[in-house]
Write a protein that holds these residues in place. Structure first.
Motif, PDB file in Angstrom:
ATOM      1  N   ALA A  29       2.420  -7.456 -15.405  1.00 33.02           N
ATOM      2  CA  ALA A  29       2.905  -6.244 -16.061  1.00 33.02           C
ATOM      3  C   ALA A  29       4.359  -6.413 -16.484  1.00 33.02           C
ATOM      4  CB  ALA A  29       2.761  -5.052 -15.116  1.00 33.02           C
ATOM      5  N   ALA A  30       5.122  -7.172 -15.690  1.00 32.41           N
ATOM      6  CA  ALA A  30       6.524  -7.392 -16.037  1.00 32.41           C
ATOM      7  C   ALA A  30       6.645  -8.404 -17.173  1.00 32.41           C
ATOM      8  CB  ALA A  30       7.288  -7.879 -14.811  1.00 32.41           C
ATOM      9  N   ASP A  31       5.515  -9.018 -17.548  1.00 35.29           N
ATOM     10  CA  ASP A  31       5.458  -9.961 -18.652  1.00 35.29           C
ATOM     11  C   ASP A  31       6.488 -11.083 -18.503  1.00 35.29           C
ATOM     12  OD1 ASP A  31       4.492 -11.051 -20.927  1.00 35.29           O
ATOM     13  OD2 ASP A  31       5.794  -9.876 -22.266  1.00 35.29           O
ATOM     14  N   PRO A  32       6.404 -11.849 -17.407  1.00 34.94           N
ATOM     15  CA  PRO A  32       7.366 -12.930 -17.239  1.00 34.94           C
ATOM     16  C   PRO A  32       7.012 -14.095 -18.146  1.00 34.94           C
ATOM     17  CG  PRO A  32       5.760 -13.033 -15.475  1.00 34.94           C
ATOM     18  CD  PRO A  32       5.379 -11.862 -16.342  1.00 34.94           C
ATOM     19  N   ARG A  33       7.977 -14.956 -18.400  1.00 34.98           N
ATOM     20  CA  ARG A  33       7.687 -16.134 -19.210  1.00 34.98           C
ATOM     21  C   ARG A  33       7.414 -17.327 -18.314  1.00 34.98           C
ATOM     22  NH1 ARG A  33      12.291 -16.468 -23.306  1.00 34.98           N
ATOM     23  NH2 ARG A  33      10.921 -17.982 -24.299  1.00 34.98           N
ATOM     24  N   LEU A  34       7.882 -17.216 -17.073  1.00 41.53           N
ATOM     25  CA  LEU A  34       7.528 -18.239 -16.086  1.00 41.53           C
ATOM     26  C   LEU A  34       7.095 -17.516 -14.822  1.00 41.53           C
ATOM     27  CD1 LEU A  34       7.861 -21.391 -15.064  1.00 41.53           C
ATOM     28  CD2 LEU A  34       9.663 -20.346 -13.745  1.00 41.53           C
ATOM     29  N   GLN A  75       6.372 -24.076 -21.806  1.00 37.80           N
ATOM     30  CA  GLN A  75       5.509 -22.925 -22.066  1.00 37.80           C
ATOM     31  C   GLN A  75       4.076 -23.419 -22.204  1.00 37.80           C
ATOM     32  OE1 GLN A  75       7.019 -20.769 -25.423  1.00 37.80           O
ATOM     33  NE2 GLN A  75       9.002 -20.503 -24.434  1.00 37.80           N
ATOM     34  N   GLY A  76       3.159 -22.671 -21.670  1.00 40.55           N
ATOM     35  CA  GLY A  76       1.763 -23.073 -21.763  1.00 40.55           C
ATOM     36  C   GLY A  76       1.429 -24.255 -20.880  1.00 40.55           C
ATOM     37  N   GLU A  77       2.222 -24.441 -19.820  1.00 41.44           N
ATOM     38  CA  GLU A  77       1.943 -25.562 -18.928  1.00 41.44           C
ATOM     39  C   GLU A  77       1.871 -25.053 -17.490  1.00 41.44           C
ATOM     40  OE1 GLU A  77       3.685 -30.042 -18.124  1.00 41.44           O
ATOM     41  OE2 GLU A  77       5.099 -28.417 -18.379  1.00 41.44           O
ATOM     42  N   GLY A 135       0.340 -19.022 -23.275  1.00 44.60           N
ATOM     43  CA  GLY A 135       1.700 -19.526 -23.470  1.00 44.60           C
ATOM     44  C   GLY A 135       2.648 -19.300 -22.324  1.00 44.60           C
ATOM     45  N   MET A 136       2.146 -18.833 -21.181  1.00 42.70           N
ATOM     46  CA  MET A 136       3.047 -18.627 -20.059  1.00 42.70           C
ATOM     47  C   MET A 136       3.293 -19.957 -19.337  1.00 42.70           C
ATOM     48  SD  MET A 136       2.621 -15.993 -16.866  1.00 42.70           S
ATOM     49  CE  MET A 136       2.437 -14.499 -17.812  1.00 42.70           C
ATOM     50  N   ALA A 146      -7.616 -16.519 -14.094  1.00 44.81           N
ATOM     51  CA  ALA A 146      -6.469 -15.777 -14.632  1.00 44.81           C
ATOM     52  C   ALA A 146      -5.328 -16.739 -14.960  1.00 44.81           C
ATOM     53  CB  ALA A 146      -6.000 -14.734 -13.616  1.00 44.81           C
ATOM     54  N   ILE A 147      -5.115 -17.728 -14.084  1.00 44.14           N
ATOM     55  CA  ILE A 147      -4.046 -18.700 -14.329  1.00 44.14           C
ATOM     56  C   ILE A 147      -4.301 -19.451 -15.622  1.00 44.14           C
ATOM     57  CG2 ILE A 147      -3.053 -20.871 -13.495  1.00 44.14           C
ATOM     58  CD1 ILE A 147      -3.415 -19.791 -10.643  1.00 44.14           C
ATOM     59  N   GLU A 148      -5.539 -19.885 -15.807  1.00 48.48           N
ATOM     60  CA  GLU A 148      -5.882 -20.647 -17.004  1.00 48.48           C
ATOM     61  C   GLU A 148      -5.690 -19.796 -18.268  1.00 48.48           C
ATOM     62  OE1 GLU A 148      -6.214 -23.615 -17.621  1.00 48.48           O
ATOM     63  OE2 GLU A 148      -6.927 -23.441 -19.685  1.00 48.48           O
ATOM     64  N   GLU A 149      -6.061 -18.516 -18.183  1.00 49.59           N
ATOM     65  CA  GLU A 149      -5.906 -17.633 -19.351  1.00 49.59           C
ATOM     66  C   GLU A 149      -4.437 -17.419 -19.680  1.00 49.59           C
ATOM     67  OE1 GLU A 149     -10.001 -15.138 -18.520  1.00 49.59           O
ATOM     68  OE2 GLU A 149      -8.056 -14.115 -18.356  1.00 49.59           O
ATOM     69  N   LEU A 150      -3.634 -17.257 -18.640  1.00 51.63           N
ATOM     70  CA  LEU A 150      -2.203 -17.041 -18.855  1.00 51.63           C
ATOM     71  C   LEU A 150      -1.574 -18.273 -19.492  1.00 51.63           C
ATOM     72  CD1 LEU A 150      -1.404 -15.360 -15.456  1.00 51.63           C
ATOM     73  CD2 LEU A 150      -1.383 -14.265 -17.707  1.00 51.63           C
TER      74      LEU A 150
END
Lengths: 507, 338
Positions: free
Chosen positions: A412-417, A279-281, A446-447, A438-442
C-alpha cells in the motif's frame, strides 16, 4: 549428558540429546540459531532444570540447580554477552563474591594480587584496577574467563566467545584455550564461525531443532558435510538438489539499478558489504541463521545506524538515519519477527495495512477512513487474506494471513524496494505459495526486492541473484546458473575458490 | 594500596603516566561536584562578608544534618538502581513518635529513640522484602511507605509537640568546641559519622561492593552468584535506619516532633545524591559525593539567606537549575562513553 530433554511452553527445545565432554579436549557445539545449543548449556549449568535425562561428572550423577551449584562442581561458563559489571575494576570482576577479607574488611591488596595472578595465567599483564568497562571486549572476555577459572574449574563452557573479537584477538583467545586444554580442562566451544571450529576443536557435536544430529571427530568431518548436517540435509541429497530457475535472470545486467550499497557496516553487526538491486529484480540474502542477514537488512532500512558506508537508492544517497527516512526513499521492510516487530496486534487489519502509507504521507495528510477501507479491502481481495472483515483485530488471524497483511501494508505504501525478511517462516504451504506468487508479480511490475529466507529452495526459486553471508560478512555472490542450493552451501562451507580466499583473510 | 580500585584516588595511576588518569567515567561527576562546591563556596565567601567564617561552614553541616543522614542511606538504594521515596515522611513520623512518647507517655528519651530506630529499620526491611520477593517496583512500594508514614504520623498528633525533657536540651546544646573556629554541633557529628560509616560500607565490605554490582548489572550479578536478593533488602533496611536516625537528629535539632516535618525531603535528598555524582540508574557514585551534594544545596541556601533581599524560594530555583545541569552532564558523559 544422556538423553537430555527440556521443553518450554509450546516448544521442545531439547529432545533426547547426548553430549560427552572429555577432559583435555576442545569440543565444539554446532547448530543454527534455535538448534538448542544455549539451552543445552543452560541445562548443564543449572539455569534450566531438565525434564528428562541424566548428567554425570566423572561418572557420578549431578543435579546442578543453579549456576553457583554448577560452579561449585567445577563447571564454569562464560556467556555470549559478557556478564561483567562495567563500573567495577577488572580485579573486582574476577574476585567479586570471593573477595579476600582481613579484620572484616576487604583486603584490596590481596584482591589485586590474586587478580594479577589469574590474568597472568592467561598471559595478560595489565592494570587490574582499571574499570572493566573501559577495557576492550577482548580484555573483558579474558576477565570473564579468569573469573570462571578462579574457581578451580574442570569444565569451561565458552558460549560464542569470539563473536565480537577481531582476528588477532581471537587467535590470542585460542592460544589461551589450547593452554588450558593442555592443562587438562574440558572446554565446550560454541560458535557460528566454521573456520574457528576447524582451528581449535578436537570433536564436534551438531544439533538441529533440539535434536542430536551426531558427534564427529573434527578431522573426519569435511566442511561441506558439516554445513549440510547443520541445515538438516543429507550431503548426497544436496548434490542432487536442483530447482527451476527464473528464466530472465540473465537480463539482470540491462536493468536499471535502483539500490546500491557500498561498504555498509556496523561493528558487532555485520562487516562492510556491497550490494546492488535493480528494478524488477529479486536478490536473495542467504546464509545460516545468525550469519548477519537480518542485520544487513536493518542497516539498509535505517533500523540500526550504520557506522560505515553509504546507500544510494532512487537517486538519493547517504546512510539512512531512521526508518522514516528509509520509507521516504521508497524502501519497505517486512521484519522477520512479525509478532514483535511487524504487526500491532490490537489494531484492526485495516489499521495495520494503512500504517506504512500513513507514515509515508506524514501526519498532516491524513488518510480518510474511507480511503483506508478501500485500500484494505483491495489487498484483502488481491492477496486472498482470510479474515471476516477489515475491522477484525489482526491478532485473531492465522500466521500466514498476518504475514500477507504485513505484505499488504508495504504494498500500500508503494515502495520501490521491498525487503522481505523470512516472509514464509511459520506459515503453511498454501500461504507460502501465495507469498511467492505475490513476489513474482511485484518483480514483474518493476519492484526491486531483497529476499531473505532460510529455505534454500525458496531462495533459489525466487531470486535471480543471491548474496551469501557467513559469520556476519558477505562472502560471495551467485548469479544466473550458479544459483543453486548446492552452490549456496558450497559457498558457505568455503569450498569455492572465491569464498575460501576471503575466509582465510578472515581467520 | 589498600583501597578499592576505580575510586577517585591517584592510586589508579600507579604507572603514573597521566596525572589526570583518575578522572575516568565514574569519577568525573564526583570531581565536578567537588569543583562546583568549591566554586560556590569561594564565590559566596568573596561576595558576602562573614560567609568565610568557620562557624558558617560548621552550621552548614549541622543545619543540613537530617537531610544528609537520610541522603546517605538513600545513596545505597540509588546505587542499586532503586529509589526510596519514604525517607521524608519517615522523618516526620519518627519525630512525632519520639516527641509523643517522651512528652505524653513519659518514656525515657533513649528508649524512645531506640524504638524509632528499630521501627525505621523494620519498615525499611519490609519494603525491601516486598521488592525482593514479589519483584515489585521500588518506586511504588516506597510511595506506599511515604503515605503510610505520613498517615501514621498525623494519626499520632496533628500538632507539633515540643520536647521539654532536659536530656534533649542537653543534646541540642552539645558539641565539640574547636577553639576560635566555633563548635561542631552534635547533629553535625552524627552526620559526619554516618558519612564515614557509609564510605566504609560502600568501599570495604562485600555488602557495599554487591550494591555497586547490582546497580551496574543485576543480571550479571545474579550470574556471578552474588547475594543479590539479600543485598537489595539490606539497602532498604539501611535506608529505613538512616531516615529514622534523621528523624532523631531532627527532633534533637528542633527540640520538637512534627508529623508534617520532612515534606518533600525525599526529593531534596534525591537531588543531593544525584548532584553528588551518583547515577540514578545505579552502579556509579560515591557516598562522599552525597556529602558534597548536601553541602552544595546548603551553601546555596545560606548564600540566599545572607543576601537577605531574595525570597527563600530562590533556593529551589537554584537547586532545580543545578540538578538539570548535572543530569545533562551525566548524559553527555554516558554518550561519550558509548
Amino acid at each position: 549428558m544422556r538423553g537430555i530433554r527440556r521443553a518450554f511452553p509450546g516448544v521442545v527445545a531439547l529432545d533426547g540429546v547426548d553430549f560427552t565432554l572429555r577432559s583435555g579436549e576442545v569440543h565444539a557445539l554446532m547448530g543454527e540459531n534455535g538448534a538448542g545449543k544455549s539451552t543445552l548449556v543452560k541445562v548443564l549449568t543449572g539455569v534450566h532444570p531438565r525434564d528428562a535425562g541424566e548428567v554425570r561428572l566423572n561418572g557420578s550423577l549431578i543435579h546442578p540447580a543453579s549456576p553457583q551449584d554448577a560452579q561449585a562442581l567445577g563447571i564454569s561458563t562464560v556467556y555470549q554477552e559478557v556478564n561483567l559489571i562495567p563500573g567495577l575494576s577488572v580485579a573486582e570482576n574476577i574476585m567479586l563474591g570471593r573477595l579476600p577479607r582481613r579484620w572484616g574488611r576487604i583486603d584490596w591488596g590481596a584482591v589485586n594480587r590474586r587478580a594479577e595472578v589469574a590474568m597472568g595465567r592467561l598471559g595478560l599483564d595489565l592494570d587490574v584496577t582499571q574499570p572493566v568497562g573501559s577495557c576492550s571486549i577482548a580484555i573483558q572476555q579474558m576477565t570473564a574467563i579468569a573469573r570462571a577459572l578462579d574457581v578451580q574449574a574442570k569444565a569451561l563452557i565458552l558460549d560464542e566467545p569470539t563473536s565480537s573479537l577481531d582476528a588477532q584477538e581471537a587467535q590470542n583467545l585460542f592460544s589461551v584455550i589450547r593452554k588450558l586444554r593442555d592443562e587438562g580442562l574440558g572446554i565446550v566451544f560454541i560458535t557460528h564461525f566454521l573456520g574457528q571450529v576447524y582451528d581449535i576443536a578436537d570433536r564436534i557435536t551438531v544439533l538441529r531443532n533440539g535434536k542430536l544430529v551426531g558427534e564427529y571427530e573434527t578431522a573426519s568431518l569435511p566442511r561441506l558435510e558439516l554445513v549440510a548436517r547443520m541445515m538438516g540435509r543429507d550431503p548426497d541429497e544436496v548434490a542432487a538438489l536442483e530447482s527451476a530457475r527464473p528464466a530472465d535472470a540473465a537480463k539482470a545486467e540491462e536493468r536499471k539499478p535502483f539500490l546500491s550499497v557500498r561498504g555498509l557496516g556496523r561493528r558487532g553487526s555485520i562487516r562492510p558489504f556491497d550490494l546492488d538491486v535493480a528494478q524488477g529484480e529479486v536478490v536473495g540474502l542467504a546464509g545460516l541463521l545468525g550469519s548477519g542477514r537480518t542485520e544487513a537488512a536493518r542497516l539498509l532500512f535505517g533500523a540500526d545506524r550504520a557506522e560505515t558506508g553509504s546507500v544510494t537508492a532512487g537517486g538519493r544517497s547517504g546512510a539512512p538515519g531512521s526508518c522514516r527516512e528509509a520509507i521516504a526513499w521508497g524502501l519497505g521492510f517486512c521484519p522477520e519477527d512479525r509478532k514483535a516487530e511487524g504487526i500491532v496486534p490490537n489494531l484492526s487489519v485495516r489499521e495495520n495495512i494503512a500504517l506504512a502509507l500513513q507514515a509515508r504521507r506524514g501526519v498532516l495528510r491524513r488518510l480518510s477512513r474511507k480511503q483506508q477501507t478501500e485500500i484494505a479491502d483491495r489487498y484483502i481481495r488481491e492477496l486472498n487474506i482470510v479474515t471476516p472483515d477489515a475491522e477484525t483485530p489482526i491478532r485473531s488471524l492465522s500466521g500466514g494471513n498476518q504475514q500477507k497483511a504485513l505484505l499488504a501494508r508495504w504494498l500500500a505504501a508503494d515502495p520501490r524496494l521491498l525487503i522481505l525478511d523470512e516472509p514464509t517462516r511459520g506459515i503453511d504451504v498454501g500461504a507460502k505459495f501465495e507469498v511467492a506468487k505475490a513476489i513474482e508479480e511485484l518483480r514483474a511490475a518493476g519492484m526491486a526486492i531483497l529476499f531473505i529466507s532460510s529455505e534454500l529452495e525458496e531462495v533459489v526459486r525466487s531470486c535471480g541473484r543471491v548474496a551469501v553471508l557467513r559469520d556476519r560478512e558477505k562472502i560471495g555472490e551467485l548469479a544466473g546458473p550458479d544459483v543453486s542450493a548446492q552452490g549456496i552451501m558450497a559457498t558457505i562451507a568455503g569450498s569455492q575458490p572465491k569464498g575460501s580466499t576471503e575466509a582465510e583473510v578472515r581467520l | 594500596m589498600r583501597r578499592p580500585p576505580s575510586q577517585p584516588s591517584p592510586s589508579a595511576s600507579r604507572k603514573g603516566k597521566e596525572p589526570l588518569r583518575f578522572l575516568n567515567r565514574s569519577t568525573f561527576p564526583f570531581a565536578a561536584t567537588v569543583l562546583v562546591f568549591v566554586l560556590l563556596y569561594v564565590a559566596a565567601s568573596l561576595h558576602y562578608t562573614g560567609f568565610s567564617r568557620p562557624q558558617v561552614f560548621l552550621n552548614l553541616l549541622a543545619d543540613n544534618a537530617f537531610v544528609g543522614v537520610a541522603a546517605v542511606g538513600l545513596t545505597f538504594v540509588i546505587l542499586t538502581g532503586g529509589i526510596d521515596l519514604s525517607v521524608g515522611s519517615a522523618v516526620g513520623c519518627g519525630s512525632i513518635i519520639i516527641a509523643t512518647l517522651v512528652e505524653k507517655q513519659h518514656v525515657h528519651p533513649v528508649i524512645a529513640i531506640l524504638l524509632v530506630l528499630a521501627m525505621g529499620t523494620t519498615v525499611g526491611s519490609g519494603m525491601g522484602a516486598l521488592i525482593r520477593y514479589f519483584d515489585l517496583p521500588p518506586f511504588l512500594v516506597t510511595l506506599a511507605g511515604l503515605f503510610l508514614y505520613r498517615g501514621i504520623g498525623l494519626l499520632v498528633s496533628m500538632e507539633s509537640v515540643s520536647i521539654m525533657h532536659p536530656l534533649f536540651a542537653r543534646l541540642s546544646m552539645a558539641g565539640v568546641p574547636l577553639g576560635d573556629a566555633g563548635s561542631l554541633q552534635l547533629s553535625a557529628i552524627v552526620f559526619l559519622l554516618v558519612v564515614a560509616v557509609g564510605i566504609y560500607l560502600s568501599r570495604h565490605t562485600t555488602f557495599g561492593r554487591v550494591t555497586y554490582a547490582i546497580g551496574g548489572s543485576e543480571q550479571s550479578a545474579l550470574l556471578m552468584g552474588l547475594p543479590v536478593g539479600r543485598t537489595k533488602m539490606g539497602v532498604y533496611a539501611l535506608s529505613g535506619f538512616c531516615s529514622a536516625l534523621a528523624s532523631v537528629v531532627y527532633a534533637v535539632y528542633t527540640s520538637a516532633g512534627n508529623a508534617n516535618a520532612g515534606t518533600g525531603l525525599e526529593l531534596d535528598a534525591i537531588a543531593a545524591v544525584v548532584v553528588g555524582g551518583t547515577l540514578l540508574s545505579g552502579g556509579t557514585g560515591y557516598v562522599a559525593g552525597t556529602l558534597v551534594g548536601v553541602l552544595i544545596f546548603g551553601v546555596i541556601q545560606t548564600a540566599i539567606t545572607f543576601q537577605g533581599t531574595l525570597s527563600s524560594w530562590w533556593t529551589k530555583i537554584a537547586a532545580g537549575t543545578l540538578l538539570l545541569l548535572f543530569i545533562l552532564l551525566q548524559r553527555a558523559m554516558h554518550r561519550r562513553a558509548r
